[in-house]
Design an enzyme around this catalytic site. Structure first.
Site, PDB file in Angstrom:
ATOM      1  N   VAL A   1       4.147 -43.548   7.832  1.00 55.69           N
ATOM      2  CA  VAL A   1       4.262 -44.921   8.337  1.00 55.69           C
ATOM      3  C   VAL A   1       5.086 -44.895   9.620  1.00 55.69           C
ATOM      4  O   VAL A   1       6.222 -44.420   9.624  1.00 55.69           O
ATOM      5  CB  VAL A   1       4.896 -45.848   7.283  1.00 55.69           C
ATOM      6  CG1 VAL A   1       5.019 -47.261   7.833  1.00 55.69           C
ATOM      7  CG2 VAL A   1       4.051 -45.852   6.015  1.00 55.69           C
TER       8      VAL A   1
ATOM      9  N   GLU B   1      26.683 -26.081  -3.917  1.00 53.65           N
ATOM     10  CA  GLU B   1      25.691 -25.391  -4.755  1.00 53.65           C
ATOM     11  C   GLU B   1      25.028 -24.250  -3.992  1.00 53.65           C
ATOM     12  O   GLU B   1      24.810 -23.169  -4.536  1.00 53.65           O
ATOM     13  CB  GLU B   1      24.659 -26.403  -5.273  1.00 53.65           C
ATOM     14  CG  GLU B   1      25.323 -27.377  -6.251  1.00 53.65           C
ATOM     15  CD  GLU B   1      24.412 -28.416  -6.889  1.00 53.65           C
ATOM     16  OE1 GLU B   1      24.845 -29.019  -7.868  1.00 53.65           O
ATOM     17  OE2 GLU B   1      23.294 -28.632  -6.402  1.00 53.65           O
TER      18      GLU B   1
ATOM     19  N   ASP C   1      18.018 -44.486  -1.336  1.00 53.84           N
ATOM     20  CA  ASP C   1      18.932 -44.061  -0.267  1.00 53.84           C
ATOM     21  C   ASP C   1      18.914 -44.976   0.960  1.00 53.84           C
ATOM     22  O   ASP C   1      19.922 -45.162   1.626  1.00 53.84           O
ATOM     23  CB  ASP C   1      18.553 -42.651   0.216  1.00 53.84           C
ATOM     24  CG  ASP C   1      19.144 -41.556  -0.655  1.00 53.84           C
ATOM     25  OD1 ASP C   1      19.796 -41.899  -1.670  1.00 53.84           O
ATOM     26  OD2 ASP C   1      18.959 -40.376  -0.323  1.00 53.84           O
TER      27      ASP C   1
ATOM     28  N   ALA D   1      20.235 -39.750  -6.928  1.00 58.06           N
ATOM     29  CA  ALA D   1      18.999 -40.068  -7.642  1.00 58.06           C
ATOM     30  C   ALA D   1      19.147 -41.293  -8.561  1.00 58.06           C
ATOM     31  O   ALA D   1      18.251 -42.136  -8.626  1.00 58.06           O
ATOM     32  CB  ALA D   1      18.543 -38.849  -8.444  1.00 58.06           C
TER      33      ALA D   1
END
Ligand SMILES: Cc1cc2nc3c(=O)[nH]c(=O)nc-3n(C[C@H](O)[C@H](O)[C@H](O)COP(=O)(O)OP(=O)(O)OC[C@H]3O[C@@H](n4cnc5c(N)ncnc54)[C@H](O)[C@@H]3O)c2cc1C
Length: 428
Positions: free
Chosen positions: A83, A174, A305, A322
């Protein structure tokens, strides 16, 4: 776009991420025409991207076809489309495959990497927001070692084995932990003729602690775990620039490195037409009310978000994670159905379920609203939660089997250079 005309209201959802898909599921089999647009034909489980980058998981196991999620929903249409613009006055979206009118529009476009205006870092660093980017990183890490093997110049060899990760949020932590585990368990076996002890993993954080969004006790424990794994943790060090060879900072610390991985920030993935400053708030996110309506519009909503909704407990908006995306998507689904039935919409309230990060084998930190814990149990909780939220039974089985295999064998077999990464040093 080949979408049939209908007398039912048309809802266009842009983005098949956590927010977009949880909304889509709520609108299934209702008297609405729903069109989901995404520039990828799959949903990405971003929390495990770092395992793809470090050869622990195959990319397919953290991706899921959007069409498969929607296959039983007769009122749904998916189009693979980017888009490009929204024209609110004409109630239409402009995409690379055509133009489509909406009755209601939902932006669930997530976020993109924020370089805070530094063109040189943007041009020369690696990022990890999508699967192709993670595969680039995986290739580059392995290519570095292949190249290092051939270098007689010590400085050049060390630069190839010097990894700098900027940003010690969950992604940086991580990734640093995973690189440290490869250094320990895999690279010495793969490259017996290279002195892997020279490999450096630097985690650089501008503030005074790692995982700044988590509790202090979890930050401290995570830092301890990282140091135990051999990661160099640099706090209160702000990276200023990176030209592809050297990273400079505000202090006298600098890094000669062939690989700088930027995980220091994200900003809302806005689209032309609603990217006017009056709709945006900090971090390029669209300001929404408690019904997820974008400020100034009744028919345009934003979830996940991209949306910035304030609540008393979250004056700066919900965390870009999330859970808020999933909860907002579901809630907006209910509200859109209420709207169709001429009922009042209900305000959204975020149920904070906590946050967590893993640093490596048997090492994780978990902050739940009522208590916090770290170590082996936290690691099991982290694994369970990630398996639970992964989309698709097959993906869950594959990830679980991979984790068990990697745990028992101390291995990561996806260390493959399938699509070599061509690193170009660019002058921004
Ligand atoms: C490396 C990494 C690790 C993370 N780890 C965690 C974690 O451990 N725990 C946690 O809770 N959160 C984590 N997050 C954050 C979490 O993934 C996001 O908060 C979440 O994905 C947001 O969901 P969303 O639906 O808003 O956006 P996304 O899931 O990003 O989905 C947005 C979708 O919109 C599509 N899109 C965007 N722009 C357009 C456009 N113009 N046209 C068409 N389609 C478009 C994209 O292709 C994408 O499919 C992590 C994120 C990253 C990058």
């Amino acid at each position: 776009m080949n979408i049939p005309l209908t007398s039912n209201p048309r809802v266009i959802i842009i983005g098949g991420g956590f927010a977009g898909l949880s909304l889509a599921k709520k609108l299934a089999k209702q008297e609405l025409q729903v069109v989901l647009l995404d520039k990828h034909n799959y949903h990405t489980f971003q929390p495990l991207l770092y395992q793809v980058s470090t050869g622990g998981l195959e990319p397919d196991s953290i991706a899921y076809p959007i069409r498969k999620v929607l296959k039983d929903y007769t009122n749904f249409f998916f189009r693979l489309a980017n888009v490009e613009e929204i024209v609110p006055k004409e109630k239409k979206v402009i995409t690379d495959i055509g133009v489509l009118k909406y009755d209601y529009l939902v932006l669930a476009t997530g976020s993109r990497t924020n370089f805070f205006g530094n063109a040189s870092i943007k041009a020369n660093s690696m990022v990890m927001k999508t699967i192709p980017q993670s595969l680039n990183l995986r290739s580059l890490i392995l290519q570095n070692f292949e190249k290092a093997l051939l270098k007689s110049d010590l400085n050049e060899r060390n630069a190839l084995m010097n990894f700098v990760i900027v940003g010690a949020g969950p992604t940086g932590v991580e990734l640093a932990g995973a690189l440290a585990e490869i250094k320990k368990g895999i690279l010495p076996k793969d490259y017996p003729d290279l002195d892997i002890r020279q490999m450096q993993i630097n985690l650089v954080q501008a503030s005074d602690r790692v995982l700044p969004a988590m509790s202090e006790v979890s930050s401290k424990k995570a830092e301890h775990f990282l140091e135990k794994l051999g990661v160099n943790v640099w706090k209160d060090v702000r990276v200023l620039d990176y030209d592809g060879e050297m990273a400079t900072t505000e202090t006298d610390v600098y890094f000669n490195t062939a690989t700088l991985i930027w995980t220091a920030g994200v900003k809302g993935a806005t689209i032309k037409g609603v990217d006017d400053k009056k709709f945006l708030i900090s971090g390029n996110r669209l300001k929404v009310n408690r019904f997820n309506q974008v400020e100034g519009f009744e028919d345009i909503f934003a979830v996940g978000d991209i949306a910035l909704m304030t609540e008393e407990k979250f004056p700066k908006g919900h965390p870009m994670m999330a859970q808020p995306a999933i909860q907002q998507g579901k809630h907006l689904g209910d509200n859109l159905l209420r709207l169709m039935n001429n009922k009042k919409m209900r305000p959204f309230k975020y149920r904070d379920k906590g946050s967590m990060a893993t640093i490596g084998r048997n090492k994780a930190v978990v902050d739940l609203p009522k208590f916090k814990f770290q170590g082996v149990f936290a690691w099991y909780v982290w694994m369970f939660v990630h398996l639970f939220f992964l989309i698709g039974f097959r993906n869950r089985v594959i990830v679980f089997v991979n984790w068990v295999y990697n745990y028992i064998r101390f291995d990561r077999e996806a260390r493959l250079i399938i699509r070599p990464y061509v690193k170009k040093v660019k002058n921004a």
